[in-house]
Design an enzyme around this catalytic site. Structure first.
Site, PDB file in Angstrom:
ATOM      1  N   SER A 147      33.898 -25.703 -19.777  1.00  0.00           N
ATOM      2  CA  SER A 147      34.862 -24.882 -19.054  1.00  0.00           C
ATOM      3  C   SER A 147      34.107 -23.993 -18.088  1.00  0.00           C
ATOM      4  O   SER A 147      32.935 -23.647 -18.323  1.00  0.00           O
ATOM      5  CB  SER A 147      35.664 -24.012 -20.026  1.00  0.00           C
ATOM      6  OG  SER A 147      36.395 -23.014 -19.346  1.00  0.00           O
ATOM      7  N   TYR A 160      34.910 -18.017 -27.341  1.00  0.00           N
ATOM      8  CA  TYR A 160      35.151 -19.301 -26.673  1.00  0.00           C
ATOM      9  C   TYR A 160      34.150 -19.497 -25.538  1.00  0.00           C
ATOM     10  O   TYR A 160      33.516 -20.560 -25.425  1.00  0.00           O
ATOM     11  CB  TYR A 160      36.580 -19.340 -26.145  1.00  0.00           C
ATOM     12  CG  TYR A 160      36.905 -20.511 -25.251  1.00  0.00           C
ATOM     13  CD1 TYR A 160      37.158 -21.768 -25.772  1.00  0.00           C
ATOM     14  CD2 TYR A 160      36.973 -20.354 -23.858  1.00  0.00           C
ATOM     15  CE1 TYR A 160      37.468 -22.845 -24.957  1.00  0.00           C
ATOM     16  CE2 TYR A 160      37.283 -21.418 -23.029  1.00  0.00           C
ATOM     17  CZ  TYR A 160      37.529 -22.656 -23.583  1.00  0.00           C
ATOM     18  OH  TYR A 160      37.837 -23.720 -22.762  1.00  0.00           O
TER      19      TYR A 160
END
Length: 274
Positions: A147, A160
């Site tokens: 990401s 995350y």
């Protein structure tokens, strides 16, 4: 160059979390370029739908219901793939997930869950597939879906983002360790990608805002990720390893610059409201 270098014919691709979203797009893309695809998905119904779509388009695929957070269970699933299709040549570690919360309000149980799904699954999958590739003396391609949050601050998503950053660095290290065996390891980093889940969460004004946030003027689609994944899996990328490819319409390059909705000028920070 030979255009056939883009073909994945004769290769076996395993894609985790391929029942929907980016994983589904990548699975369909691999099949479209000739690979036989194993859809590794925790939800049986969504896995079956992906397989149905691939076979309806003339491809070949199989669905395996598996929780890839469990290394032993994943090993059994990969053995099933081998028994039917042969050893995996291409692995896409796509499974991931997150929730929003300030870091100081997140407990250790939450950290462990995020690290397990975003980092642990990559470690399990890479070790299992790379071991078979090394023992078989064959090259291969491992692709980790990360990401943009792995390379920038992500308030509300601290663990995350840390896990995705860890996968980015793991990608580099694994690429170097496995290079003598002809195994390439790369990562794909999306930003805004209009998956089924995101489409259900955002309204029209938010979607309109994306045209000002993303330099290319739109959200990404799973097919955009699929194109990059097919490239990295194919011989077109035979000399590419250890990279993180940002498939994000230019948001990583922009570094916080946006188009103003009123006059299309570039501004640093969020677009001004009309």
């Amino acid at each position: 160059m030979d255009p056939s270098a883009a073909s994945l014919a004769g290769r076996i691709a395993a894609v985790t979390g391929a029942g929907s979203g980016i994983g589904k797009g990548i699975a369909r893309g691999m099949a479209a370029f000739g690979a036989r695809v194993a859809v590794l998905e925790r939800t049986a119904d969504t896995a079956a739908r992906t397989v149905d779509e691939i076979t309806a388009a003339g491809g070949e695929a199989m669905a395996i219901t598996v929780d890839v957070r469990d290394g032993d269970v994943l090993a059994e699933a990969l053995a099933t793939v081998t028994a039917r299709f042969g050893d995996v040549d291409v692995l896409v570690n796509n499974v991931g997930g997150t929730f929003i919360a300030p870091f100081i309000d997140t407990n250790a149980k939450g950290w462990d869950a995020l690290l397990r799904v975003n980092l642990g699954t990559v470690l399990h999958g890479t070790r299992l597939v790379a071991r078979r590739l090394v023992d078989g003396g064959r090259g291969g391609s491992i692709i980790n879906v990360v990401s943009i949050e792995g390379v920038r601050a992500a308030p509300g998503y601290a663990v995350y983002a840390a896990a995705k950053a860890a996968v980015i660095n793991f990608t580099r290290t694994a690429a170097v360790e496995l290079a003598p065996h002809g195994i390439r390891v790369n990562a794909l980093a999306p930003d805004i990608c209009l998956t089924e889940g995101l489409a259900a969460m955002v309204d029209a004004p938010e979607r309109e805002r994306w045209q000002h946030i993303v330099p290319l003027g739109r959200a990404g689609a799973p097919e955009d990720m699929a194109g990059a994944a097919v490239f990295l899996a194919s011989d077109m990328a035979r000399y590419v390893t250890g990279i993180t490819l940002h498939v994000d319409g230019g948001t990583h390059a922009a570094g916080g610059w946006y188009r103003d909705p009123d006059d299309a000028s570039w501004v640093l920070g969020p677009p001004r409201r009309r």
